[in-house]
Design a protein around this motif. Sequence first.
Motif, PDB file in Angstrom:
ATOM      1  N   GLU A  52       0.768  -1.360  -0.015  1.00  0.00           N
ATOM      2  CA  GLU A  52      -0.016  -0.350  -0.020  1.00  0.00           C
ATOM      3  C   GLU A  52       0.733   1.300   0.013  1.00  0.00           C
ATOM      4  O   GLU A  52       0.459   2.444  -0.257  1.00  0.00           O
ATOM      5  CB  GLU A  52      -1.037   0.134   1.192  1.00  0.00           C
ATOM      6  CG  GLU A  52      -0.428  -0.118   2.564  1.00  0.00           C
ATOM      7  CD  GLU A  52      -0.365  -1.658   2.957  1.00  0.00           C
ATOM      8  OE1 GLU A  52       0.231  -2.579   2.121  1.00  0.00           O
ATOM      9  OE2 GLU A  52      -0.605  -1.986   4.107  1.00  0.00           O
TER      10      GLU A  52
ATOM     11  N   PRO B 153      -2.086 -15.920   0.551  1.00  0.00           N
ATOM     12  CA  PRO B 153      -1.562 -14.546   1.387  1.00  0.00           C
ATOM     13  C   PRO B 153      -0.303 -14.598   1.845  1.00  0.00           C
ATOM     14  O   PRO B 153       0.544 -13.510   1.915  1.00  0.00           O
ATOM     15  CB  PRO B 153      -2.583 -14.430   2.411  1.00  0.00           C
ATOM     16  CG  PRO B 153      -3.727 -15.347   2.100  1.00  0.00           C
ATOM     17  CD  PRO B 153      -3.273 -16.194   1.137  1.00  0.00           C
TER      18      PRO B 153
ATOM     19  N   CYS C 135      -1.819  -8.494  -4.569  1.00  0.00           N
ATOM     20  CA  CYS C 135      -1.977  -8.519  -3.288  1.00  0.00           C
ATOM     21  C   CYS C 135      -3.159  -9.518  -3.070  1.00  0.00           C
ATOM     22  O   CYS C 135      -3.249 -10.450  -2.174  1.00  0.00           O
ATOM     23  CB  CYS C 135      -2.357  -7.172  -2.411  1.00  0.00           C
ATOM     24  SG  CYS C 135      -1.121  -5.967  -2.368  1.00  0.00           S
ATOM     25  N   ARG C 136      -4.005  -9.441  -3.706  1.00  0.00           N
ATOM     26  CA  ARG C 136      -5.248 -10.251  -3.696  1.00  0.00           C
ATOM     27  C   ARG C 136      -5.365 -11.841  -4.476  1.00  0.00           C
ATOM     28  O   ARG C 136      -6.147 -12.623  -4.197  1.00  0.00           O
ATOM     29  CB  ARG C 136      -6.551  -9.441  -4.373  1.00  0.00           C
ATOM     30  CG  ARG C 136      -6.602  -8.223  -3.192  1.00  0.00           C
ATOM     31  CD  ARG C 136      -8.442  -7.981  -3.154  1.00  0.00           C
ATOM     32  NE  ARG C 136      -8.422  -6.577  -2.940  1.00  0.00           N
ATOM     33  CZ  ARG C 136      -8.769  -6.181  -1.827  1.00  0.00           C
ATOM     34  NH1 ARG C 136      -9.089  -7.160  -0.907  1.00  0.00           N
ATOM     35  NH2 ARG C 136      -8.882  -4.875  -1.453  1.00  0.00           N
TER      36      ARG C 136
ATOM     37  N   SER D 282       1.610  -4.947   6.642  1.00  0.00           N
ATOM     38  CA  SER D 282       0.755  -4.569   5.447  1.00  0.00           C
ATOM     39  C   SER D 282      -0.786  -4.940   6.091  1.00  0.00           C
ATOM     40  O   SER D 282      -1.005  -6.075   6.587  1.00  0.00           O
ATOM     41  CB  SER D 282       0.962  -5.352   4.208  1.00  0.00           C
ATOM     42  OG  SER D 282      -0.073  -5.032   3.267  1.00  0.00           O
ATOM     43  N   THR D 283      -1.680  -4.145   5.571  1.00  0.00           N
ATOM     44  CA  THR D 283      -3.101  -4.478   5.845  1.00  0.00           C
ATOM     45  C   THR D 283      -3.813  -5.534   5.036  1.00  0.00           C
ATOM     46  O   THR D 283      -4.707  -5.695   5.197  1.00  0.00           O
ATOM     47  CB  THR D 283      -3.859  -3.158   6.254  1.00  0.00           C
ATOM     48  OG1 THR D 283      -3.735  -2.486   4.913  1.00  0.00           O
ATOM     49  CG2 THR D 283      -3.606  -2.126   7.182  1.00  0.00           C
ATOM     50  N   HIS D 284      -3.064  -5.532   3.989  1.00  0.00           N
ATOM     51  CA  HIS D 284      -3.492  -6.434   2.966  1.00  0.00           C
ATOM     52  C   HIS D 284      -3.410  -7.944   3.123  1.00  0.00           C
ATOM     53  O   HIS D 284      -4.322  -8.480   2.514  1.00  0.00           O
ATOM     54  CB  HIS D 284      -2.444  -6.346   1.817  1.00  0.00           C
ATOM     55  CG  HIS D 284      -2.908  -5.253   0.563  1.00  0.00           C
ATOM     56  ND1 HIS D 284      -3.825  -5.355  -0.042  1.00  0.00           N
ATOM     57  CD2 HIS D 284      -2.150  -4.177   0.277  1.00  0.00           C
ATOM     58  CE1 HIS D 284      -4.110  -4.307  -0.872  1.00  0.00           C
ATOM     59  NE2 HIS D 284      -2.944  -3.436  -0.822  1.00  0.00           N
ATOM     60  N   PHE D 285      -2.748  -8.198   4.072  1.00  0.00           N
ATOM     61  CA  PHE D 285      -2.440  -9.777   4.301  1.00  0.00           C
ATOM     62  C   PHE D 285      -3.249 -10.159   5.784  1.00  0.00           C
ATOM     63  O   PHE D 285      -2.596 -11.162   6.248  1.00  0.00           O
ATOM     64  CB  PHE D 285      -1.183 -10.292   3.967  1.00  0.00           C
ATOM     65  CG  PHE D 285      -0.643  -9.711   2.671  1.00  0.00           C
ATOM     66  CD1 PHE D 285      -1.131 -10.150   1.655  1.00  0.00           C
ATOM     67  CD2 PHE D 285       0.244  -8.687   2.657  1.00  0.00           C
ATOM     68  CE1 PHE D 285      -0.831  -9.799   0.516  1.00  0.00           C
ATOM     69  CE2 PHE D 285       0.758  -8.432   1.411  1.00  0.00           C
ATOM     70  CZ  PHE D 285       0.035  -8.858   0.248  1.00  0.00           C
TER      71      PHE D 285
ATOM     72  N   ARG E 151     -12.628 -11.767  -3.209  1.00  0.00           N
ATOM     73  CA  ARG E 151     -11.393 -10.864  -3.468  1.00  0.00           C
ATOM     74  C   ARG E 151     -11.471 -10.289  -4.688  1.00  0.00           C
ATOM     75  O   ARG E 151     -11.010  -8.970  -4.689  1.00  0.00           O
ATOM     76  CB  ARG E 151     -10.350 -11.829  -3.565  1.00  0.00           C
ATOM     77  CG  ARG E 151      -9.789 -12.335  -1.847  1.00  0.00           C
ATOM     78  CD  ARG E 151      -8.707 -13.253  -1.820  1.00  0.00           C
ATOM     79  NE  ARG E 151      -8.849 -14.679  -2.302  1.00  0.00           N
ATOM     80  CZ  ARG E 151      -8.306 -15.471  -2.961  1.00  0.00           C
ATOM     81  NH1 ARG E 151      -7.248 -14.918  -3.965  1.00  0.00           N
ATOM     82  NH2 ARG E 151      -8.656 -16.698  -3.271  1.00  0.00           N
TER      83      ARG E 151
ATOM     84  N   ALA F 290     -11.257  -6.317  -5.411  1.00  0.00           N
ATOM     85  CA  ALA F 290     -10.217  -5.677  -6.127  1.00  0.00           C
ATOM     86  C   ALA F 290     -10.783  -4.606  -7.217  1.00  0.00           C
ATOM     87  O   ALA F 290     -10.259  -3.665  -7.283  1.00  0.00           O
ATOM     88  CB  ALA F 290      -9.493  -6.733  -6.908  1.00  0.00           C
TER      89      ALA F 290
ATOM     90  N   GLU G 220      -1.562  -3.370  -8.135  1.00  0.00           N
ATOM     91  CA  GLU G 220      -1.507  -3.511  -6.622  1.00  0.00           C
ATOM     92  C   GLU G 220      -2.601  -4.658  -6.144  1.00  0.00           C
ATOM     93  O   GLU G 220      -2.340  -5.558  -5.373  1.00  0.00           O
ATOM     94  CB  GLU G 220      -1.880  -2.087  -5.802  1.00  0.00           C
ATOM     95  CG  GLU G 220      -1.757  -2.472  -4.093  1.00  0.00           C
ATOM     96  CD  GLU G 220      -1.988  -1.061  -3.370  1.00  0.00           C
ATOM     97  OE1 GLU G 220      -1.930   0.116  -3.980  1.00  0.00           O
ATOM     98  OE2 GLU G 220      -2.377  -1.189  -2.193  1.00  0.00           O
ATOM     99  N   GLN G 221      -3.826  -4.401  -6.863  1.00  0.00           N
ATOM    100  CA  GLN G 221      -4.724  -5.467  -6.523  1.00  0.00           C
ATOM    101  C   GLN G 221      -4.173  -6.820  -6.918  1.00  0.00           C
ATOM    102  O   GLN G 221      -4.521  -7.920  -6.468  1.00  0.00           O
ATOM    103  CB  GLN G 221      -6.140  -5.129  -6.962  1.00  0.00           C
ATOM    104  CG  GLN G 221      -6.796  -3.796  -6.425  1.00  0.00           C
ATOM    105  CD  GLN G 221      -6.900  -4.047  -4.905  1.00  0.00           C
ATOM    106  OE1 GLN G 221      -7.299  -4.912  -4.506  1.00  0.00           O
ATOM    107  NE2 GLN G 221      -6.444  -3.084  -4.053  1.00  0.00           N
TER     108      GLN G 221
END
Lengths: 202, 202
Positions: free
Chosen positions: A50, A184, A179-180, A91-94, A104, A108, A175-176
């Motif tokens: 992010e 994870p 990460c998605r 990261s907040t992504h995972f 997801r 996204a 980025e999506q």
Amino acid sequence: MFSGAQISLYPMADDFVGVIMSALSALAPYRERLRIETDDVSTLLVGPPEVLFPAMRDLFSAAAGTGVHCVLSAAISRGCPGEPDDAICQSTHFEGPSAPLAERHADALAAVRGAPVLDVFSVAQFSLYVMGSGSHMDEIYGCIDFLKQSGTFEKSKHFATKLSGDTGVLFATLEQAFCRFGPPEGHVTIDLTASANSPSAR
Amino acid sequence: MFSGAQISLYPMADDFVGVIMSALSALAPYRERLRIETDDVSTLLVGPPEVLFPAMRDLFSAAAGTGVHCVLSAAISRGCPGEPDDAICQSTHFEGPSAPLAERHADALAAVRGAPVLDVFSVAQFSLYVMGSGSHMDEIYGCIDFLKQSGTFEKSKHFATKLSGDTGVLFATLEQAFCRFGPPEGHVTIDLTASANSPSAR
């Protein structure tokens, strides 16, 4: 999970050093949240996706805004088993368990719809590599479905997918994708080429 | 097995088009053995590694020989399960059963020792990705051992390995890394950045 990128900026101009030095100021808002190391081939950015993707976006946009034909090339990686973890990569992504693929996918698309528009047109060609076994082909096909609905999909090429559109939307899409899709905690990489102001016909 | 690369040449000069057009003549001896398609981001080369790597080497050397700071960026791939096979890709690299790792290591070093010297210095930074499961980490570590003994190893970086030396030896080293490590029929990719004439101190 360790994440980051080796990036290089290539302005096709005699004054390439000037264009690069000027564009580097775009990294200022991100410097506290990234570890940055430069040598003669590339600049290492270590940090969470992010921060990483907006930083690459703004660096590239600053160079592209000069009107010079320029390219950002990046080897982006997360979860490489040979890399030690680093607190700066938090990261907040995972966080939390992995949601089902359809969820997801929808998240996204929503993130891309909320992306800032920079009014700088560019193209982005990239390959997503998901290392390890298991359901990785499901993840790849899920990612491709997302890309085709992202609004920036231009075409599939051998070894890569080509996107085009507003630079803000492109980097949100990347980025999506990064990460998605893929596990994870898995090892996922992107080989990215972003290009602006090319004189070649598309 | 399908193999090839998406390559881009970046001369950091106002006359980047002239440098590229002039360097393209270096591909002439290879054109019959490659399928070549160009758009505004990259040029696709489809063919076997023993043609692909010398072709990339000679294209890059021709551009580097101008003295302009230039970079060749390439996404190189073999055995991608999503790509149909193509007769033009028939390679002597993958005939017969896979030899033990130690034997492949020795063969790779012998091939590098026999590489042509071009008297053009450059650096090459790359990541080798071996997709799928099994003994892929043994293969990666075997490849790194080979690189360290190849005579061109400069340093390990996050996400990548950096080599430097004569351009002929560098591309022979890359070809060996690409062909002799990872399963013969496996999906293996390289994300390559080759750079010459950089004004940055190394």
